[in-house]
Design an enzyme around this catalytic site. Structure first.
Site, PDB file in Angstrom:
ATOM      1  N   ARG A  27      43.008  71.588  23.753  1.00  0.00           N
ATOM      2  CA  ARG A  27      44.244  72.259  24.048  1.00  0.00           C
ATOM      3  C   ARG A  27      44.685  72.099  25.403  1.00  0.00           C
ATOM      4  O   ARG A  27      44.068  72.043  26.404  1.00  0.00           O
ATOM      5  CB  ARG A  27      44.208  73.709  23.837  1.00  0.00           C
ATOM      6  CG  ARG A  27      44.106  74.138  22.346  1.00  0.00           C
ATOM      7  CD  ARG A  27      45.204  74.061  21.618  1.00  0.00           C
ATOM      8  NE  ARG A  27      45.289  74.461  20.329  1.00  0.00           N
ATOM      9  CZ  ARG A  27      44.868  73.766  19.157  1.00  0.00           C
ATOM     10  NH1 ARG A  27      44.612  72.452  19.269  1.00  0.00           N
ATOM     11  NH2 ARG A  27      45.152  74.520  17.944  1.00  0.00           N
TER      12      ARG A  27
ATOM     13  N   GLU B 105      54.218  70.885  24.468  1.00  0.00           N
ATOM     14  CA  GLU B 105      54.342  69.964  23.406  1.00  0.00           C
ATOM     15  C   GLU B 105      55.623  69.939  22.351  1.00  0.00           C
ATOM     16  O   GLU B 105      55.777  70.880  21.648  1.00  0.00           O
ATOM     17  CB  GLU B 105      53.159  69.918  22.413  1.00  0.00           C
ATOM     18  CG  GLU B 105      51.847  69.730  23.216  1.00  0.00           C
ATOM     19  CD  GLU B 105      50.635  69.470  22.401  1.00  0.00           C
ATOM     20  OE1 GLU B 105      49.605  69.188  23.043  1.00  0.00           O
ATOM     21  OE2 GLU B 105      50.767  69.860  21.228  1.00  0.00           O
TER      22      GLU B 105
ATOM     23  N   HIS C 150      49.197  64.362  20.368  1.00  0.00           N
ATOM     24  CA  HIS C 150      48.376  65.319  19.406  1.00  0.00           C
ATOM     25  C   HIS C 150      48.521  64.905  18.196  1.00  0.00           C
ATOM     26  O   HIS C 150      48.759  65.384  17.150  1.00  0.00           O
ATOM     27  CB  HIS C 150      49.500  66.906  19.633  1.00  0.00           C
ATOM     28  CG  HIS C 150      48.365  67.941  19.304  1.00  0.00           C
ATOM     29  ND1 HIS C 150      48.759  69.037  19.763  1.00  0.00           N
ATOM     30  CD2 HIS C 150      47.274  68.197  18.315  1.00  0.00           C
ATOM     31  CE1 HIS C 150      47.635  69.816  19.589  1.00  0.00           C
ATOM     32  NE2 HIS C 150      46.747  69.395  18.484  1.00  0.00           N
TER      33      HIS C 150
END
Length: 339
Positions: free
Chosen positions: A254, A283, A302
């Site tokens: 994270r 993000e 990601h």
């Protein structure tokens, strides 16, 4: 029983919508699980939109477990809702006891340990060898010119050997453990710090240290595999100061684990030799991040979880978890007593 599935847009090139729809239809074959509604959305819904999609559902699949979702107000609006499943590993902190008072079972889906660990190791290998840079150079040089012959066997970026170096794995859950095994296979000495000491012969190759500080001080490579729960900016100006000079940092967990401004400064100074990240604090980074312009920093969007195998595995595991719930033996429960 009404089951609502929130299915976002396809974000990878090797899976079709039809395949995902077909996979989810397997829920309909479970005795007592009729009324499956697949809600396909372009972007993840707001709380207001989610309220409309859920309505009077008994079970909800495919949501992000956030404090906003897991609120008393949400459960009052949807009194029939008794089962919530995220398709991911991670989730934010929430009031576990409150969800139990409403009789709600909340599960996660630990589907991608190998996939995510492989991406983390790919980031590390990229940092150590920069294969694409060397490949591009080979293609750009005119090898028909004899004068260029000495350029063939030449490295234009440093090549880093991992054998014998110490890797610090922060968080020894399923993903961290998979990464640790890969590192051990490369002949690295694996140390780890985790909230709880892991027992059993399977962990015998890992030296489990007593503090994060000791790990950061000893490691040549640090790989983060912690959930978001309360773990904010564990990599910051002070903890970076306690690391070895020239350390390599990997993060596929994270973004909130890292103070990005502090890491950017450490990359500029060379205190951190390189960072390779699949996650950011924001993000996408709409408001920017100093890491986008920091030296020796690799960022992917990601995508560590986005293999075809893991996407289908997540659905299979979510369906199995639900079967177990209906049979009175729920699995992967994250709001259990004592959580």
């Amino acid at each position: 029983m009404k089951i609502v599935i929130i299915r976002e847009e396809i974000i990878q090139p090797d899976i079709t919508a039809e395949e995902l729809i077909s996979k989810w239809k397997e829920l309909e074959a479970i005795p007592g699980a009729g009324g499956v509604q697949l809600q396909i959305v372009d972007t993840y819904p707001s709380m207001e939109e989610l309220d409309e999609l859920v309505e009077d559902a008994d079970a909800l699949f495919g949501v992000w477990i956030t404090e906003g979702l897991m609120s008393e107000a949400f459960f009052k609006k949807h009194p029939k809702l008794k089962y919530i499943a995220t398709l991911g590993h991670g989730y934010e902190s929430f009031d576990y006891a409150m969800t139990r008072r409403y009789g709600v079972t909340v599960t996660n889906t630990v589907y991608g340990a190998q996939t995510i660990a492989e991406h983390a190791f790919a980031l590390l290998m990229h940092t150590c060898h920069h294969i694409e840079v060397q490949d591009q150079r080979v293609r750009e040089i005119d090898w028909s010119d004899p004068g260029n012959a000495p350029e063939f066997c030449k490295a234009i970026v440093p090549q880093i050997e991992l054998y014998g170096k110490t890797v610090g794995v922060v968080g020894l859950g399923a993903i961290g453990f998979a990464f640790a095994k890969m590192a051990a296979g490369f002949g690295m000495h694996v140390i780890s710090y985790s909230r709880t000491v892991k027992r059993g012969e399977a962990y015998s190759f890992v030296e489990q240290v007593s503090s994060l500080g000791e790990l950061l001080m000893r490691a040549d490579v640090i790989s983060l595999h912690l959930p978001e729960n309360g773990n904010t900016h564990i990599i910051n100006e002070d903890t970076i100061a306690g690391m070895k000079d020239g350390v390599i940092l990997i993060n596929t967990a994270r973004g909130i684990l890292i103070d990005e401004a502090a890491l950017a400064e450490a990359l500029k100074s060379g205190k951190v030799r390189a960072a390779a990240l699949d996650v950011l604090t924001e993000e996408p980074p709409r408001h920017g991040t100093p890491l986008l312009t920091a030296p020796n920093c690799t960022i992917t969007g990601h995508i560590a979880w986005l293999t075809r195998e893991s996407r289908f595995r997540a659905i299979d595991m979510a369906i199995d978890n639900f079967k177990n719930y209906l049979n009175g033996a729920p699995t992967s429960v994250i709001n259990h007593e004592g959580a």
